[in-house]
Design an enzyme around this catalytic site. Structure first.
Site, PDB file in Angstrom:
ATOM      1  N   GLY A 259       0.788  -1.234   0.000  1.00  0.00           N
ATOM      2  CA  GLY A 259       0.000   0.000   0.000  1.00  0.00           C
ATOM      3  C   GLY A 259       0.812   1.271   0.000  1.00  0.00           C
ATOM      4  O   GLY A 259       0.263   2.356   0.184  1.00  0.00           O
ATOM      5  N   ARG A 304       2.638  -1.407  -6.149  1.00  0.00           N
ATOM      6  CA  ARG A 304       2.670  -0.132  -6.868  1.00  0.00           C
ATOM      7  C   ARG A 304       4.033   0.568  -6.787  1.00  0.00           C
ATOM      8  O   ARG A 304       4.546   1.054  -7.801  1.00  0.00           O
ATOM      9  CB  ARG A 304       1.598   0.775  -6.247  1.00  0.00           C
ATOM     10  CG  ARG A 304       1.427   2.132  -6.885  1.00  0.00           C
ATOM     11  CD  ARG A 304       0.593   3.039  -5.972  1.00  0.00           C
ATOM     12  NE  ARG A 304      -0.561   2.362  -5.435  1.00  0.00           N
ATOM     13  CZ  ARG A 304      -1.749   2.316  -6.035  1.00  0.00           C
ATOM     14  NH1 ARG A 304      -1.928   2.944  -7.166  1.00  0.00           N
ATOM     15  NH2 ARG A 304      -2.755   1.656  -5.482  1.00  0.00           N
ATOM     16  N   ARG A 340      -8.053   3.033 -14.121  1.00  0.00           N
ATOM     17  CA  ARG A 340      -7.918   3.651 -12.795  1.00  0.00           C
ATOM     18  C   ARG A 340      -8.610   5.003 -12.648  1.00  0.00           C
ATOM     19  O   ARG A 340      -9.260   5.232 -11.633  1.00  0.00           O
ATOM     20  CB  ARG A 340      -6.443   3.756 -12.403  1.00  0.00           C
ATOM     21  CG  ARG A 340      -5.759   2.384 -12.322  1.00  0.00           C
ATOM     22  CD  ARG A 340      -4.325   2.466 -11.849  1.00  0.00           C
ATOM     23  NE  ARG A 340      -4.253   2.913 -10.471  1.00  0.00           N
ATOM     24  CZ  ARG A 340      -3.817   4.097 -10.085  1.00  0.00           C
ATOM     25  NH1 ARG A 340      -3.391   4.980 -10.960  1.00  0.00           N
ATOM     26  NH2 ARG A 340      -3.810   4.401  -8.818  1.00  0.00           N
ATOM     27  N   TYR A 344     -11.245   5.037  -9.683  1.00  0.00           N
ATOM     28  CA  TYR A 344     -10.910   5.746  -8.446  1.00  0.00           C
ATOM     29  C   TYR A 344     -10.695   7.238  -8.620  1.00  0.00           C
ATOM     30  O   TYR A 344     -10.241   7.899  -7.676  1.00  0.00           O
ATOM     31  CB  TYR A 344      -9.586   5.233  -7.834  1.00  0.00           C
ATOM     32  CG  TYR A 344      -9.290   3.774  -7.869  1.00  0.00           C
ATOM     33  CD1 TYR A 344     -10.161   2.844  -7.298  1.00  0.00           C
ATOM     34  CD2 TYR A 344      -8.096   3.311  -8.396  1.00  0.00           C
ATOM     35  CE1 TYR A 344      -9.853   1.503  -7.299  1.00  0.00           C
ATOM     36  CE2 TYR A 344      -7.773   1.967  -8.397  1.00  0.00           C
ATOM     37  CZ  TYR A 344      -8.667   1.069  -7.856  1.00  0.00           C
ATOM     38  OH  TYR A 344      -8.342  -0.254  -7.847  1.00  0.00           O
ATOM     39  N   CYS A 371     -16.471   3.573 -25.698  1.00  0.00           N
ATOM     40  CA  CYS A 371     -17.839   4.054 -25.737  1.00  0.00           C
ATOM     41  C   CYS A 371     -18.405   4.205 -24.334  1.00  0.00           C
ATOM     42  O   CYS A 371     -19.334   3.500 -23.939  1.00  0.00           O
ATOM     43  CB  CYS A 371     -18.683   3.095 -26.579  1.00  0.00           C
ATOM     44  SG  CYS A 371     -17.975   2.914 -28.219  1.00  0.00           S
ATOM     45  N   GLU A 372     -17.814   5.090 -23.562  1.00  0.00           N
ATOM     46  CA  GLU A 372     -18.228   5.421 -22.202  1.00  0.00           C
ATOM     47  C   GLU A 372     -17.856   6.878 -21.984  1.00  0.00           C
ATOM     48  O   GLU A 372     -16.693   7.247 -22.240  1.00  0.00           O
ATOM     49  CB  GLU A 372     -17.386   4.651 -21.164  1.00  0.00           C
ATOM     50  CG  GLU A 372     -17.689   3.208 -20.917  1.00  0.00           C
ATOM     51  CD  GLU A 372     -19.002   2.953 -20.222  1.00  0.00           C
ATOM     52  OE1 GLU A 372     -19.351   3.707 -19.297  1.00  0.00           O
ATOM     53  OE2 GLU A 372     -19.667   1.996 -20.618  1.00  0.00           O
TER      54      GLU A 372
HETATM   55  C1  LIG Z   1      -2.801  -5.135  -3.275  1.00  0.00           C
HETATM   56  C2  LIG Z   1      -2.059  -5.745  -2.174  1.00  0.00           C
HETATM   57  C3  LIG Z   1      -0.714  -5.414  -1.965  1.00  0.00           C
HETATM   58  C4  LIG Z   1       0.015  -4.373  -2.772  1.00  0.00           C
HETATM   59  O1  LIG Z   1      -0.543  -3.111  -2.658  1.00  0.00           O
HETATM   60  P1  LIG Z   1       0.229  -1.863  -3.290  1.00  0.00           P
HETATM   61  O2  LIG Z   1      -0.682  -0.727  -3.041  1.00  0.00           O
HETATM   62  O3  LIG Z   1       0.390  -2.138  -4.746  1.00  0.00           O
HETATM   63  O4  LIG Z   1       1.538  -1.758  -2.597  1.00  0.00           O
HETATM   64  C5  LIG Z   1      -0.051  -6.063  -0.974  1.00  0.00           C
HETATM   65  N1  LIG Z   1      -0.653  -6.999  -0.198  1.00  0.00           N
HETATM   66  C6  LIG Z   1      -1.951  -7.333  -0.369  1.00  0.00           C
HETATM   67  C7  LIG Z   1      -2.555  -8.362   0.491  1.00  0.00           C
HETATM   68  C8  LIG Z   1      -2.697  -6.720  -1.350  1.00  0.00           C
HETATM   69  O5  LIG Z   1      -3.975  -7.044  -1.513  1.00  0.00           O
END
Ligand SMILES: *Cc1c(COP(=O)(O)O)cnc(C)c1O
Length: 444
Positions: A259, A304, A340, A344, A371-372
């Site tokens: 994350g 990410r 994305r 989001y 087509c959106e």
């Molecule tokens: C999606 C996910 C990640 C990676 O998340 P990032 O935002 O890409 O770093 C890591 N662990 C789990 C369990 C996830 O679902």
């Protein structure tokens, strides 16, 4: 627009801070990544095309290993996976985090050691579990109560599978409501607050075919602050101490998920990895000391932050509509290669490449060809006022959750992936063609 505003915009438009470190300027408004001209890539491979800077991916893997020398670093495959990516991650010494039999089999058949792979997922299919056991994954993360008996039955008598339990620690974090997974009221994990995590842990501990190695949590995505991770560690260690008290078991592993947030546009914040590493470590050691627990081995799962900034998407402008309040710049890709913004509301900073414009900037909305009406790639961005069909637009920070979420919408076909490194470009994944669509459609 005043001249100062115009030159400020021009300066912003020329800001390469979110681009791969290898990015260099070429004459006539060109850019090179990994030593290869993006204009040449567009000409050679066609558009849309995704460019992946191998050196940038590898450097990011190494940055993680250096920042977290005592931790397991697992790359989250769902951000982007290909056989080359599997090889780079393996060679850089990371583990892999997968969430389906598909990701798992691709990785293992590309040579990734199965014991360095962790399988998670809120709803694992029988096929996922069969593949995980057959290939011998290192860890399976249990995400629901029903999975315990199912997994134990699949393991069979005499077998033992290492597992973790995914806990919802009750921490609010993440860049958007749809990517917050640390609180109750979303589909992932087992709640600490209502006791379902504790209940599941007790059941796993009583199941001889399952070996509980530790706890797992993933509080969300695109998180740019260290604080929620520190709070989550404290709660997770608290739970580990209660498990020790209730069951006499000291769990050796703690997986804090991924994350880690990145900047998509110049000036945006990114998670400070050095600070994260230091404060996670400090909190882990302090919480464990306070609880009289041995410090578990930490695991983290960045997706990410490893691959996002290493990717650049290239599009050709097909149409420009002026008049009314907005300028619409339509390109030859869109929501089928990058859903994305539609999902989001993510913001990007596209830029014109391959020609130098002296025109005043205009505020434009870059849209796709689908087509959106929601098929928007970048709303309200500054582009040269003379942007026209045939121009090439490059979108940095395009490496994560774009192609991995791509679809077959409108049968446009998913773009190819080209790796650049040391001045050469090579095709990793070819473009999806009508023949691909046709061959799946057996006509019955
Ligand atoms: C999606 C996910 C990640 C990676 O998340 P990032 O935002 O890409 O770093 C890591 N662990 C789990 C369990 C996830 O679902």
């Amino acid at each position: 627009m005043t001249m100062t505003a115009a030159s400020e915009l021009a300066a912003n438009a020329d800001d390469l801070s979110v681009w791969p470190a290898s990015t260099g300027r070429l004459p006539h408004g060109g850019l090179a990544v990994g030593g290869v001209s993006l204009t040449e890539i567009a000409d050679r491979f066609g558009t849309p095309v995704y460019v992946l800077d191998e050196g940038e991916v590898r450097a990011r893997c190494r940055t993680y290993r250096d920042a977290f020398p005592d931790a397991h670093v697992l790359y989250a495959a769902k951000a982007f996976l290909s056989r080359a990516m599997v090889r780079w991650v393996a060679e850089e010494g990371l583990g892999l985090d997968v969430c389906s039999a598909g990701e798992l089999e691709l990785a293992v058949t590309a040579g990734f050691p199965a014991d360095r792979i962790l399988l998670h997922g809120n709803a694992k299919s029988p096929h996922d579990i069969e593949a995980a056991l057959r290939l011998g994954v290192g860890r399976i993360v249990i995400d629901s109560p029903s999975e315990i008996a199912r997994l134990a039955a699949a393991v069979g008598t005499g077998g033992a599978q290492k597992v973790m339990v995914r806990v919802v620690p009750g921490i609010m974090a993440g860049g958007h409501e749809k990517i917050r997974t640390g609180t109750d009221g979303q589909k992932f994990g087992l709640s600490l607050t209502d006791g379902s995590a504790q209940h599941a842990i007790a059941r796993v501990l009583h199941q001889p075919r399952l070996e509980l190695t530790g706890l797992h949590c993933h509080i969300g995505s695109q998180i740019t602050e260290v604080k929620p991770y520190v709070a989550a560690v404290r709660r997770m260690v608290g739970l580990m101490a209660r498990i020790r008290d209730a069951h006499g078991v000291v769990l050796p592993e703690l997986d804090m998920g991924g994350g880690h947030g990145i900047a998509y546009r110049p000036g945006e914040p990114a998670l400070d990895l050095t600070a994260l590493a230091r404060r996670l470590r400090t909190e882990l050691v302090a919480s464990c000391a306070a609880a009289g627990l041995a410090v578990p081995r930490l695991a983290i799962e960045p997706g990410r932050a490893i691959v996002g900034p290493a990717g650049v998407a290239l599009y050709r402008v097909l149409a420009v509509k002026r008049g009314g309040e907005r300028v619409f710049v339509a390109v030859d890709g869109g929501m089928s290669d990058n859903p994305r913004p539609a999902l989001y509301g993510v913001r990007y900073a596209p830029r014109l490449i391959g020609r130098r414009s002296t025109a005043e900037p205009c505020t434009a909305t870059v849209v796709g060809r689908h087509c959106e009406a929601g098929d928007i790639l970048a709303a309200d961005v500054e582009l040269p006022g003379d942007v026209h069909p045939g121009d090439l637009l490059a979108v940095p920070v395009a490496g994560a959750y774009q192609l991995s979420m791509a679809s077959g919408y409108n049968m446009v076909g998913r773009p190819p992936v080209v790796a650049v490194d040391g001045g050469t470009a090579r095709l990793l994944v070819r473009r999806e063609t009508l023949a691909d669509f046709r061959s799946r459609d057996i006509g019955g």
